[in-house]
Design an enzyme around this catalytic site. Structure first.
Site, PDB file in Angstrom:
ATOM      1  N   GLU A 160       0.841  -1.197   0.000  1.00 40.98           N
ATOM      2  CA  GLU A 160       0.000   0.000   0.000  1.00 40.98           C
ATOM      3  C   GLU A 160       0.880   1.252   0.000  1.00 40.98           C
ATOM      4  OE1 GLU A 160      -3.294   0.363  -0.494  1.00 40.98           O
ATOM      5  OE2 GLU A 160      -2.467   2.361  -0.670  1.00 40.98           O
ATOM      6  N   GLU A 164      -0.919   9.016   5.080  1.00 38.40           N
ATOM      7  CA  GLU A 164      -1.954   9.428   6.019  1.00 38.40           C
ATOM      8  C   GLU A 164      -2.289  10.897   5.783  1.00 38.40           C
ATOM      9  OE1 GLU A 164      -1.086   8.155  10.064  1.00 38.40           O
ATOM     10  OE2 GLU A 164      -0.322   6.278   9.250  1.00 38.40           O
ATOM     11  N   CYS A 275       6.292   4.575   9.381  1.00 38.42           N
ATOM     12  CA  CYS A 275       6.915   3.709   8.376  1.00 38.42           C
ATOM     13  C   CYS A 275       8.306   4.103   7.871  1.00 38.42           C
ATOM     14  CB  CYS A 275       5.978   3.556   7.201  1.00 38.42           C
ATOM     15  SG  CYS A 275       4.517   2.622   7.686  1.00 38.42           S
TER      16      CYS A 275
END
Ligand code: NAD
Ligand code: UGA
Length: 458
Positions: A160, A164, A275
Protein backbone atom coordinates in the site's frame (compact mmCIF):
# COMPACT_ATOMS: atom_id res chain seq x y z
CA UNK A 1 -27.95 -10.66 -1.64
CA UNK A 2 -25.27 -12.88 -3.18
CA UNK A 3 -21.93 -11.11 -3.41
CA UNK A 4 -19.51 -11.73 -6.29
CA UNK A 5 -16.46 -11.98 -4.02
CA UNK A 6 -15.99 -12.31 -0.28
CA UNK A 7 -13.00 -10.25 0.74
CA UNK A 8 -11.49 -10.32 4.21
CA UNK A 9 -8.95 -7.94 5.64
CA UNK A 10 -7.09 -8.94 8.79
CA UNK A 11 -5.89 -5.80 10.61
CA UNK A 12 -8.25 -2.83 11.05
CA UNK A 13 -5.61 -0.12 11.32
CA UNK A 14 -4.58 2.95 9.32
CA UNK A 15 -4.22 0.79 6.21
CA UNK A 16 -6.85 -1.93 6.62
CA UNK A 17 -9.72 0.42 7.52
CA UNK A 18 -9.39 3.06 4.78
CA UNK A 19 -8.32 0.57 2.07
CA UNK A 20 -11.30 -1.68 2.66
CA UNK A 21 -13.69 1.27 2.94
CA UNK A 22 -12.60 2.37 -0.54
CA UNK A 23 -12.85 -1.15 -2.00
CA UNK A 24 -16.36 -1.49 -0.52
CA UNK A 25 -17.43 1.90 -1.88
CA UNK A 26 -16.06 1.23 -5.35
CA UNK A 27 -17.25 -2.38 -5.55
CA UNK A 28 -20.79 -2.78 -4.19
CA UNK A 29 -20.83 -6.27 -5.72
CA UNK A 30 -18.23 -7.49 -3.18
CA UNK A 31 -18.69 -8.20 0.50
CA UNK A 32 -15.81 -6.73 2.48
CA UNK A 33 -15.16 -7.77 6.07
CA UNK A 34 -12.46 -6.25 8.26
CA UNK A 35 -11.40 -8.13 11.37
CA UNK A 36 -9.01 -7.35 14.19
CA UNK A 37 -8.00 -8.92 17.49
CA UNK A 38 -8.35 -5.49 19.09
CA UNK A 39 -12.00 -5.49 20.16
CA UNK A 40 -11.97 -1.83 21.18
CA UNK A 41 -10.78 -0.85 17.73
CA UNK A 42 -13.54 -2.87 16.09
CA UNK A 43 -16.09 -1.30 18.41
CA UNK A 44 -14.87 2.12 17.32
CA UNK A 45 -15.10 1.19 13.62
CA UNK A 46 -18.73 0.27 14.27
CA UNK A 47 -19.45 3.56 16.04
CA UNK A 48 -19.73 7.22 15.02
CA UNK A 49 -16.25 7.91 16.40
CA UNK A 50 -13.90 5.99 14.14
CA UNK A 51 -10.58 4.89 15.67
CA UNK A 52 -8.56 7.00 13.22
CA UNK A 53 -9.00 10.51 11.86
CA UNK A 54 -8.68 10.67 8.09
CA UNK A 55 -10.42 13.27 5.91
CA UNK A 56 -13.30 11.72 3.94
CA UNK A 57 -13.20 8.41 5.82
CA UNK A 58 -16.23 8.98 8.02
CA UNK A 59 -18.49 9.67 5.02
CA UNK A 60 -17.25 6.63 3.16
CA UNK A 61 -17.76 4.33 6.14
CA UNK A 62 -21.24 5.74 6.75
CA UNK A 63 -22.21 4.97 3.15
CA UNK A 64 -20.95 1.38 3.11
CA UNK A 65 -21.00 0.06 6.68
CA UNK A 66 -23.47 -2.79 7.22
CA UNK A 67 -24.27 -2.79 3.49
CA UNK A 68 -21.16 -4.41 2.01
CA UNK A 69 -18.55 -3.30 4.57
CA UNK A 70 -18.45 -4.99 7.96
CA UNK A 71 -16.16 -4.78 10.98
CA UNK A 72 -15.86 -7.69 13.37
CA UNK A 73 -13.54 -9.32 15.87
CA UNK A 74 -14.48 -12.81 14.74
CA UNK A 75 -11.26 -13.58 12.92
CA UNK A 76 -11.91 -17.31 12.61
CA UNK A 77 -15.34 -16.91 11.04
CA UNK A 78 -14.02 -14.23 8.70
CA UNK A 79 -11.31 -16.58 7.44
CA UNK A 80 -13.80 -19.36 6.78
CA UNK A 81 -16.18 -17.13 4.84
CA UNK A 82 -13.72 -15.51 2.42
CA UNK A 83 -11.79 -16.45 -0.70
CA UNK A 84 -9.41 -13.50 -0.71
CA UNK A 85 -7.64 -12.41 2.46
CA UNK A 86 -5.75 -9.12 2.66
CA UNK A 87 -3.36 -9.05 5.60
CA UNK A 88 -2.58 -5.56 6.89
CA UNK A 89 -1.36 -6.29 10.39
CA UNK A 90 1.46 -4.24 11.88
CA UNK A 91 5.07 -5.07 11.04
CA UNK A 92 7.01 -2.87 13.47
CA UNK A 93 10.75 -2.78 14.02
CA UNK A 94 12.01 -5.62 16.20
CA UNK A 95 12.84 -4.49 19.71
CA UNK A 96 14.53 -7.68 20.87
CA UNK A 97 17.05 -10.33 19.87
CA UNK A 98 18.81 -10.52 16.54
CA UNK A 99 18.27 -7.46 14.35
CA UNK A 100 16.76 -5.46 17.23
CA UNK A 101 16.18 -1.84 16.17
CA UNK A 102 16.43 -2.73 12.49
CA UNK A 103 14.77 -5.94 11.32
CA UNK A 104 10.98 -6.15 10.88
CA UNK A 105 9.15 -7.94 13.67
CA UNK A 106 7.16 -10.50 11.71
CA UNK A 107 5.48 -12.19 14.66
CA UNK A 108 2.03 -10.68 13.94
CA UNK A 109 2.32 -11.63 10.30
CA UNK A 110 3.34 -15.17 11.01
CA UNK A 111 0.63 -15.55 13.64
CA UNK A 112 -1.93 -14.40 11.11
CA UNK A 113 -0.63 -16.87 8.51
CA UNK A 114 -0.95 -19.70 11.02
CA UNK A 115 -4.47 -18.61 11.90
CA UNK A 116 -5.43 -18.54 8.22
CA UNK A 117 -4.00 -22.03 7.90
CA UNK A 118 -5.74 -23.48 10.91
CA UNK A 119 -9.22 -22.07 10.13
CA UNK A 120 -9.33 -22.47 6.34
CA UNK A 121 -11.45 -25.19 4.85
CA UNK A 122 -11.00 -24.09 1.23
CA UNK A 123 -8.10 -22.77 -0.88
CA UNK A 124 -7.49 -19.02 -0.70
CA UNK A 125 -5.50 -16.10 -2.01
CA UNK A 126 -3.51 -14.37 0.72
CA UNK A 127 -2.56 -10.79 -0.11
CA UNK A 128 0.40 -9.14 1.59
CA UNK A 129 -0.87 -5.62 2.25
CA UNK A 130 1.50 -4.97 5.16
CA UNK A 131 4.99 -3.75 4.29
CA UNK A 132 7.30 -6.75 4.45
CA UNK A 133 10.94 -7.61 3.85
CA UNK A 134 11.72 -8.85 0.36
CA UNK A 135 11.25 -12.65 0.14
CA UNK A 136 8.64 -12.86 2.92
CA UNK A 137 6.17 -14.43 0.50
CA UNK A 138 8.33 -17.57 0.30
CA UNK A 139 8.27 -18.01 4.06
CA UNK A 140 4.52 -17.46 4.07
CA UNK A 141 3.92 -20.00 1.34
CA UNK A 142 5.98 -22.52 3.26
CA UNK A 143 3.88 -22.05 6.37
CA UNK A 144 0.58 -21.98 4.53
CA UNK A 145 1.19 -24.82 2.13
CA UNK A 146 2.66 -27.12 4.75
CA UNK A 147 -0.75 -28.71 5.29
CA UNK A 148 -2.04 -32.13 4.42
CA UNK A 149 -5.69 -31.09 3.94
CA UNK A 150 -5.48 -30.66 0.20
CA UNK A 151 -6.05 -26.90 0.30
CA UNK A 152 -3.61 -24.51 -1.26
CA UNK A 153 -2.74 -20.86 -0.83
CA UNK A 154 -1.36 -18.35 -3.32
CA UNK A 155 0.54 -15.48 -1.74
CA UNK A 156 0.28 -12.21 -3.66
CA UNK A 157 2.10 -8.99 -2.77
CA UNK A 158 0.04 -5.80 -3.02
CA UNK A 159 1.85 -3.13 -0.99
CA UNK A 160 0.00 0.00 0.00
CA UNK A 161 1.33 3.44 -0.96
CA UNK A 162 -1.27 5.66 0.71
CA UNK A 163 -0.07 8.53 2.88
CA UNK A 164 -1.95 9.43 6.02
CA UNK A 165 -3.97 12.63 5.85
CA UNK A 166 -4.64 12.00 2.15
CA UNK A 167 -5.43 8.27 2.40
CA UNK A 168 -8.85 8.40 0.79
CA UNK A 169 -7.78 10.45 -2.21
CA UNK A 170 -4.61 8.32 -2.59
CA UNK A 171 -6.74 5.17 -2.60
CA UNK A 172 -9.39 6.56 -4.93
CA UNK A 173 -6.89 7.95 -7.37
CA UNK A 174 -3.58 6.12 -6.89
CA UNK A 175 -0.46 6.89 -8.94
CA UNK A 176 -0.22 3.14 -9.32
CA UNK A 177 -1.32 -0.12 -7.79
CA UNK A 178 1.35 -2.79 -7.60
CA UNK A 179 0.51 -6.47 -7.62
CA UNK A 180 3.25 -9.07 -7.50
CA UNK A 181 2.92 -12.84 -7.72
CA UNK A 182 4.95 -15.92 -8.50
CA UNK A 183 5.27 -16.52 -12.22
CA UNK A 184 3.47 -19.89 -12.02
CA UNK A 185 0.01 -20.64 -13.45
CA UNK A 186 -1.47 -20.47 -9.92
CA UNK A 187 0.40 -17.26 -9.11
CA UNK A 188 -0.63 -15.56 -12.35
CA UNK A 189 -4.28 -16.56 -11.85
CA UNK A 190 -4.27 -15.20 -8.29
CA UNK A 191 -2.68 -11.94 -9.49
CA UNK A 192 -5.42 -11.55 -12.11
CA UNK A 193 -8.07 -11.89 -9.38
CA UNK A 194 -6.53 -9.03 -7.43
CA UNK A 195 -6.11 -6.93 -10.59
CA UNK A 196 -9.83 -7.44 -11.20
CA UNK A 197 -10.69 -5.83 -7.85
CA UNK A 198 -8.72 -2.64 -8.54
CA UNK A 199 -9.79 -2.47 -12.19
CA UNK A 200 -13.25 -1.48 -10.87
CA UNK A 201 -11.94 2.06 -10.47
CA UNK A 202 -8.22 2.29 -11.26
CA UNK A 203 -7.27 2.79 -14.95
CA UNK A 204 -5.71 -0.42 -16.22
CA UNK A 205 -2.43 1.26 -17.21
CA UNK A 206 -1.88 2.26 -13.58
CA UNK A 207 -2.09 -1.32 -12.35
CA UNK A 208 1.39 -2.81 -12.45
CA UNK A 209 1.87 -6.56 -12.46
CA UNK A 210 5.27 -7.81 -11.40
CA UNK A 211 7.02 -10.73 -9.80
CA UNK A 212 6.46 -11.06 -6.10
CA UNK A 213 9.99 -10.07 -5.02
CA UNK A 214 9.99 -6.88 -7.10
CA UNK A 215 6.69 -5.92 -5.54
CA UNK A 216 7.90 -6.47 -1.98
CA UNK A 217 11.15 -4.63 -2.62
CA UNK A 218 9.49 -1.73 -4.48
CA UNK A 219 7.54 -0.81 -1.35
CA UNK A 220 10.65 -0.54 0.84
CA UNK A 221 12.47 1.29 -1.96
CA UNK A 222 9.67 3.82 -2.51
CA UNK A 223 9.67 4.77 1.17
CA UNK A 224 13.46 4.93 1.24
CA UNK A 225 13.50 7.28 -1.79
CA UNK A 226 10.78 9.50 -0.35
CA UNK A 227 12.54 9.79 3.00
CA UNK A 228 15.85 10.36 1.23
CA UNK A 229 14.45 13.48 -0.45
CA UNK A 230 13.48 14.89 2.93
CA UNK A 231 16.88 14.13 4.45
CA UNK A 232 18.54 15.64 1.38
CA UNK A 233 16.64 18.91 1.65
CA UNK A 234 17.01 18.96 5.45
CA UNK A 235 20.77 18.51 5.16
CA UNK A 236 20.90 21.50 2.83
CA UNK A 237 18.68 23.48 5.25
CA UNK A 238 21.54 23.36 7.76
CA UNK A 239 23.88 24.83 5.17
CA UNK A 240 21.33 27.54 4.35
CA UNK A 241 21.23 28.62 7.98
CA UNK A 242 25.01 29.15 7.86
CA UNK A 243 25.10 30.97 4.53
CA UNK A 244 21.94 33.13 4.32
CA UNK A 245 20.64 31.07 1.44
CA UNK A 246 16.93 30.34 1.84
CA UNK A 247 15.86 26.67 1.73
CA UNK A 248 12.46 27.47 0.18
CA UNK A 249 14.16 29.32 -2.66
CA UNK A 250 16.67 26.50 -3.14
CA UNK A 251 13.90 23.87 -3.12
CA UNK A 252 11.89 25.88 -5.64
CA UNK A 253 14.87 26.34 -7.92
CA UNK A 254 15.91 22.69 -7.94
CA UNK A 255 12.31 21.44 -8.09
CA UNK A 256 11.77 23.33 -11.37
CA UNK A 257 14.16 20.85 -12.96
CA UNK A 258 11.69 18.31 -14.27
CA UNK A 259 14.16 15.52 -13.51
CA UNK A 260 14.07 16.46 -9.82
CA UNK A 261 10.45 17.64 -9.54
CA UNK A 262 8.90 19.89 -6.89
CA UNK A 263 7.25 17.39 -4.52
CA UNK A 264 8.59 16.18 -1.17
CA UNK A 265 11.16 18.93 -0.84
CA UNK A 266 9.75 20.66 2.23
CA UNK A 267 12.44 21.19 4.83
CA UNK A 268 11.18 20.36 8.30
CA UNK A 269 12.00 19.49 11.85
CA UNK A 270 12.32 15.94 10.51
CA UNK A 271 10.14 13.23 9.08
CA UNK A 272 7.99 11.09 11.36
CA UNK A 273 5.32 8.49 10.83
CA UNK A 274 5.19 4.81 11.55
CA UNK A 275 6.91 3.71 8.38
CA UNK A 276 9.84 5.73 7.00
CA UNK A 277 12.33 4.92 9.74
CA UNK A 278 11.08 1.37 10.23
CA UNK A 279 11.19 0.57 6.51
CA UNK A 280 14.61 2.11 5.94
CA UNK A 281 16.09 0.28 8.93
CA UNK A 282 14.55 -2.88 7.55
CA UNK A 283 16.18 -2.19 4.18
CA UNK A 284 19.50 -1.58 5.95
CA UNK A 285 19.16 -4.87 7.79
CA UNK A 286 18.32 -6.79 4.63
CA UNK A 287 21.30 -5.28 2.78
CA UNK A 288 23.61 -6.20 5.66
CA UNK A 289 22.34 -9.74 5.73
CA UNK A 290 23.24 -10.04 2.03
CA UNK A 291 26.73 -8.62 2.76
CA UNK A 292 25.98 -5.26 1.08
CA UNK A 293 27.59 -3.05 3.74
CA UNK A 294 28.01 0.03 1.52
CA UNK A 295 24.38 -0.03 0.46
CA UNK A 296 23.31 -0.44 4.07
CA UNK A 297 25.43 2.54 5.17
CA UNK A 298 24.07 4.67 2.35
CA UNK A 299 20.44 4.22 3.43
CA UNK A 300 21.21 4.36 7.12
CA UNK A 301 22.53 7.88 6.59
CA UNK A 302 18.99 8.97 5.61
CA UNK A 303 17.79 8.09 9.11
CA UNK A 304 20.90 9.56 10.75
CA UNK A 305 20.36 12.92 9.05
CA UNK A 306 16.76 12.87 10.27
CA UNK A 307 17.81 12.25 13.88
CA UNK A 308 20.40 14.98 13.52
CA UNK A 309 17.81 17.42 12.17
CA UNK A 310 15.58 16.83 15.20
CA UNK A 311 18.56 17.35 17.51
CA UNK A 312 19.51 20.54 15.67
CA UNK A 313 16.04 21.94 16.27
CA UNK A 314 16.44 21.56 20.04
CA UNK A 315 19.99 22.95 19.97
CA UNK A 316 18.72 25.97 18.07
CA UNK A 317 16.00 26.60 20.62
CA UNK A 318 18.43 26.36 23.50
CA UNK A 319 21.17 28.47 21.91
CA UNK A 320 18.76 31.25 20.98
CA UNK A 321 16.88 31.29 24.28
CA UNK A 322 20.05 32.29 26.14
CA UNK A 323 21.17 28.68 26.69
CA UNK A 324 18.47 27.82 29.16
CA UNK A 325 14.83 26.89 28.93
CA UNK A 326 14.52 25.71 32.54
CA UNK A 327 11.18 26.80 34.02
CA UNK A 328 10.24 28.56 30.77
CA UNK A 329 6.80 27.79 29.35
CA UNK A 330 7.04 26.56 25.76
CA UNK A 331 4.00 25.92 23.57
CA UNK A 332 4.34 23.08 21.07
CA UNK A 333 1.80 23.72 18.33
CA UNK A 334 1.13 20.41 16.63
CA UNK A 335 1.95 16.93 17.81
CA UNK A 336 0.80 14.73 14.91
CA UNK A 337 3.63 13.58 12.62
CA UNK A 338 1.98 15.53 9.77
CA UNK A 339 -1.18 17.56 9.24
CA UNK A 340 -4.66 16.07 8.80
CA UNK A 341 -4.05 13.02 10.94
CA UNK A 342 -4.26 12.24 14.63
CA UNK A 343 -1.39 9.76 14.26
CA UNK A 344 1.69 10.57 16.32
CA UNK A 345 3.81 7.48 15.68
CA UNK A 346 7.50 8.48 15.45
CA UNK A 347 6.44 12.13 15.41
CA UNK A 348 9.42 14.47 15.86
CA UNK A 349 7.21 16.18 18.46
CA UNK A 350 7.73 13.24 20.83
CA UNK A 351 11.48 13.70 20.79
CA UNK A 352 11.23 17.50 21.02
CA UNK A 353 8.85 17.32 24.01
CA UNK A 354 11.06 14.83 25.82
CA UNK A 355 14.23 16.81 25.18
CA UNK A 356 12.63 20.03 26.43
CA UNK A 357 11.38 18.30 29.58
CA UNK A 358 14.93 17.07 30.18
CA UNK A 359 15.98 20.71 29.96
CA UNK A 360 13.31 21.36 32.61
CA UNK A 361 11.12 23.51 30.39
CA UNK A 362 7.38 23.69 31.11
CA UNK A 363 5.68 22.22 28.08
CA UNK A 364 2.19 22.85 26.73
CA UNK A 365 1.18 20.53 23.92
CA UNK A 366 -1.56 21.58 21.51
CA UNK A 367 -3.02 19.76 18.51
CA UNK A 368 -6.50 19.68 16.94
CA UNK A 369 -6.60 15.88 16.51
CA UNK A 370 -3.67 14.23 18.23
CA UNK A 371 -3.91 15.11 21.91
CA UNK A 372 -5.21 11.69 22.92
CA UNK A 373 -2.26 9.98 21.24
CA UNK A 374 0.15 12.62 22.57
CA UNK A 375 -0.96 11.80 26.10
CA UNK A 376 -0.15 8.12 25.51
CA UNK A 377 3.24 8.92 23.94
CA UNK A 378 4.23 11.12 26.86
CA UNK A 379 2.71 8.93 29.56
CA UNK A 380 6.02 8.64 31.42
CA UNK A 381 6.25 12.42 31.82
CA UNK A 382 2.55 13.25 31.56
CA UNK A 383 2.45 15.01 34.93
CA UNK A 384 5.00 17.54 33.69
CA UNK A 385 2.98 18.49 30.60
CA UNK A 386 -0.14 20.52 29.99
CA UNK A 387 -2.38 19.35 27.14
CA UNK A 388 -4.35 22.26 25.70
CA UNK A 389 -6.42 22.05 22.53
CA UNK A 390 -6.73 25.85 22.17
CA UNK A 391 -3.52 27.26 20.64
CA UNK A 392 -4.18 30.75 22.07
CA UNK A 393 -4.40 29.38 25.59
CA UNK A 394 -1.34 27.20 24.97
CA UNK A 395 0.69 30.28 24.03
CA UNK A 396 -0.46 32.41 26.97
CA UNK A 397 2.46 33.16 29.24
CA UNK A 398 4.89 31.23 27.03
CA UNK A 399 8.44 32.31 26.23
CA UNK A 400 8.41 30.41 22.95
CA UNK A 401 6.22 28.69 20.42
CA UNK A 402 7.44 25.79 18.32
CA UNK A 403 5.40 24.79 15.28
CA UNK A 404 5.80 21.04 14.94
CA UNK A 405 2.92 20.10 12.62
CA UNK A 406 1.86 22.01 9.51
CA UNK A 407 -1.86 22.30 10.42
CA UNK A 408 -3.58 25.06 8.40
CA UNK A 409 -5.02 26.35 11.66
CA UNK A 410 -1.58 27.60 12.75
CA UNK A 411 -1.08 29.59 9.55
CA UNK A 412 -4.01 31.86 10.29
CA UNK A 413 -3.77 32.49 14.04
CA UNK A 414 -3.99 36.09 15.20
CA UNK A 415 -0.28 36.35 15.96
CA UNK A 416 -0.58 39.87 17.37
CA UNK A 417 -2.91 38.50 20.00
CA UNK A 418 -0.54 35.57 20.57
CA UNK A 419 2.46 37.91 20.89
CA UNK A 420 0.69 40.15 23.41
CA UNK A 421 -0.09 37.15 25.62
CA UNK A 422 3.51 35.88 25.71
CA UNK A 423 6.53 36.63 27.91
CA UNK A 424 8.98 38.99 26.17
CA UNK A 425 11.25 38.56 24.30
CA UNK A 426 8.95 36.13 22.49
CA UNK A 427 10.36 33.42 20.25
CA UNK A 428 8.87 31.41 17.40
CA UNK A 429 10.58 28.31 16.07
CA UNK A 430 8.82 27.31 12.88
CA UNK A 431 9.68 23.64 12.40
CA UNK A 432 7.50 23.41 9.30
CA UNK A 433 8.20 26.73 7.57
CA UNK A 434 4.49 27.50 7.30
CA UNK A 435 4.36 30.98 8.83
CA UNK A 436 4.88 34.45 7.40
CA UNK A 437 8.24 35.06 9.04
CA UNK A 438 8.78 38.68 8.07
CA UNK A 439 5.36 39.64 9.35
CA UNK A 440 5.95 37.84 12.65
CA UNK A 441 9.26 39.68 13.01
CA UNK A 442 7.45 42.97 12.45
CA UNK A 443 4.97 42.07 15.20
CA UNK A 444 7.95 41.70 17.53
CA UNK A 445 8.75 37.98 17.54
CA UNK A 446 12.26 36.60 17.23
CA UNK A 447 11.76 34.16 14.41
CA UNK A 448 13.73 30.99 13.67
CA UNK A 449 12.71 28.91 10.70
CA UNK A 450 14.30 25.86 9.11
CA UNK A 451 16.94 26.68 6.51
CA UNK A 452 16.58 30.45 6.74
CA UNK A 453 18.54 33.23 8.37
CA UNK A 454 17.06 34.04 11.79
CA UNK A 455 15.10 37.27 12.27
CA UNK A 456 16.18 38.61 15.67
CA UNK A 457 15.58 41.86 17.49
CA UNK A 458 18.81 41.60 19.48
P1 NAD B 1 -1.86 -0.50 12.66
O1 NAD B 1 -1.04 -0.84 13.84
O2 NAD B 1 -2.67 0.75 12.64
O3 NAD B 1 -2.89 -1.70 12.38
C1 NAD B 1 -2.56 -3.05 12.43
C2 NAD B 1 -3.71 -3.81 13.09
O4 NAD B 1 -3.47 -5.21 12.98
C3 NAD B 1 -3.89 -3.51 14.59
O5 NAD B 1 -5.18 -2.98 14.83
C4 NAD B 1 -3.68 -4.89 15.25
O6 NAD B 1 -4.53 -5.11 16.38
C5 NAD B 1 -4.03 -5.83 14.12
N1 NAD B 1 -3.48 -7.17 14.30
C6 NAD B 1 -2.21 -7.55 14.63
N2 NAD B 1 -2.11 -8.89 14.68
C7 NAD B 1 -3.33 -9.39 14.37
C8 NAD B 1 -3.85 -10.71 14.24
N3 NAD B 1 -3.08 -11.79 14.43
N4 NAD B 1 -5.15 -10.86 13.90
C9 NAD B 1 -5.95 -9.78 13.70
N5 NAD B 1 -5.51 -8.50 13.80
C10 NAD B 1 -4.21 -8.30 14.13
O7 NAD B 1 -0.87 -0.54 11.41
P2 NAD B 1 -1.02 0.24 10.01
O8 NAD B 1 -0.49 1.62 10.14
O9 NAD B 1 -2.37 0.00 9.46
O10 NAD B 1 0.06 -0.56 9.16
C11 NAD B 1 -0.17 -1.91 8.77
C12 NAD B 1 0.89 -2.30 7.75
O11 NAD B 1 0.76 -1.48 6.59
C13 NAD B 1 2.32 -2.13 8.21
O12 NAD B 1 3.09 -3.17 7.66
C14 NAD B 1 2.74 -0.82 7.61
O13 NAD B 1 4.13 -0.76 7.37
C15 NAD B 1 2.00 -0.81 6.31
N6 NAD B 1 1.67 0.52 5.78
C16 NAD B 1 1.22 1.51 6.60
C17 NAD B 1 0.87 2.75 6.07
C18 NAD B 1 0.36 3.87 6.93
O14 NAD B 1 0.19 4.96 6.41
N7 NAD B 1 0.10 3.68 8.19
C19 NAD B 1 0.95 2.96 4.68
C20 NAD B 1 1.40 1.92 3.86
C21 NAD B 1 1.75 0.70 4.43
C1 UGA C 1 4.55 7.63 3.69
C2 UGA C 1 4.57 7.57 2.17
O1 UGA C 1 4.38 8.89 1.64
C3 UGA C 1 3.46 6.66 1.65
O2 UGA C 1 3.56 6.53 0.24
C4 UGA C 1 3.62 5.27 2.30
O3 UGA C 1 2.58 4.43 1.90
C5 UGA C 1 3.60 5.43 3.80
O4 UGA C 1 4.66 6.33 4.21
C6 UGA C 1 3.84 4.15 4.53
O5 UGA C 1 4.40 3.22 4.01
O6 UGA C 1 3.46 4.17 5.71
P1 UGA C 1 3.10 8.93 5.50
O7 UGA C 1 4.21 8.53 6.42
O8 UGA C 1 1.70 8.66 5.90
O9 UGA C 1 3.32 8.22 4.08
O10 UGA C 1 3.18 10.50 5.20
P2 UGA C 1 4.17 11.41 4.31
O11 UGA C 1 3.36 12.42 3.63
O12 UGA C 1 5.07 10.59 3.49
O13 UGA C 1 5.02 12.16 5.43
C7 UGA C 1 5.98 11.46 6.21
C8 UGA C 1 6.77 12.47 7.04
O14 UGA C 1 7.62 13.26 6.21
C9 UGA C 1 5.89 13.47 7.79
O15 UGA C 1 6.43 13.69 9.07
C10 UGA C 1 5.98 14.72 6.94
O16 UGA C 1 5.74 15.89 7.65
C11 UGA C 1 7.42 14.63 6.46
N1 UGA C 1 7.68 15.38 5.21
C12 UGA C 1 7.05 15.04 4.07
C13 UGA C 1 8.60 16.42 5.22
O17 UGA C 1 9.21 16.73 6.26
N2 UGA C 1 8.84 17.08 4.04
C14 UGA C 1 8.23 16.75 2.89
O18 UGA C 1 8.51 17.40 1.84
C15 UGA C 1 7.30 15.71 2.90
Amino acid sequence: MEFEKNILCIGAGYVGGPTMAVIAAKCPQYRVLVVDVDKERIKAWNSDRLPIFEPGLQDLVKKTRDKNLFFSSEVQRGIQESEIIFVSVNTPTKTFGQGAGRAADLQYWEKTAREILSHSKTSKIVVEKSTLPVRTATAMERILNGNSRGISFEVVSNPEFLAEGTAIQDLENPDRVLIGAKETPGGIKARKEIVEIYANWVPRERIIESNVWSSELSKLTANAFLAQRISSINSISALCEKTEADINEVAYAIGMDSRIGPKFLKASVGFGGSCFKKDIMNLVYICESYGLEKVAQYWQAVVEINDWQEGRFIQNMLANMFNTVAEKRIALLGFAFKANTGDTRESPAIYIAQALIEERARIVVSDPEALENARKDLKRIEDKIIFEPDPYRAAEGAHAIAILTEWDLYKTLDYERVFDSMVQPAFIFDGRNILHHKRLFEIGFNVFAIGKAPLKHF
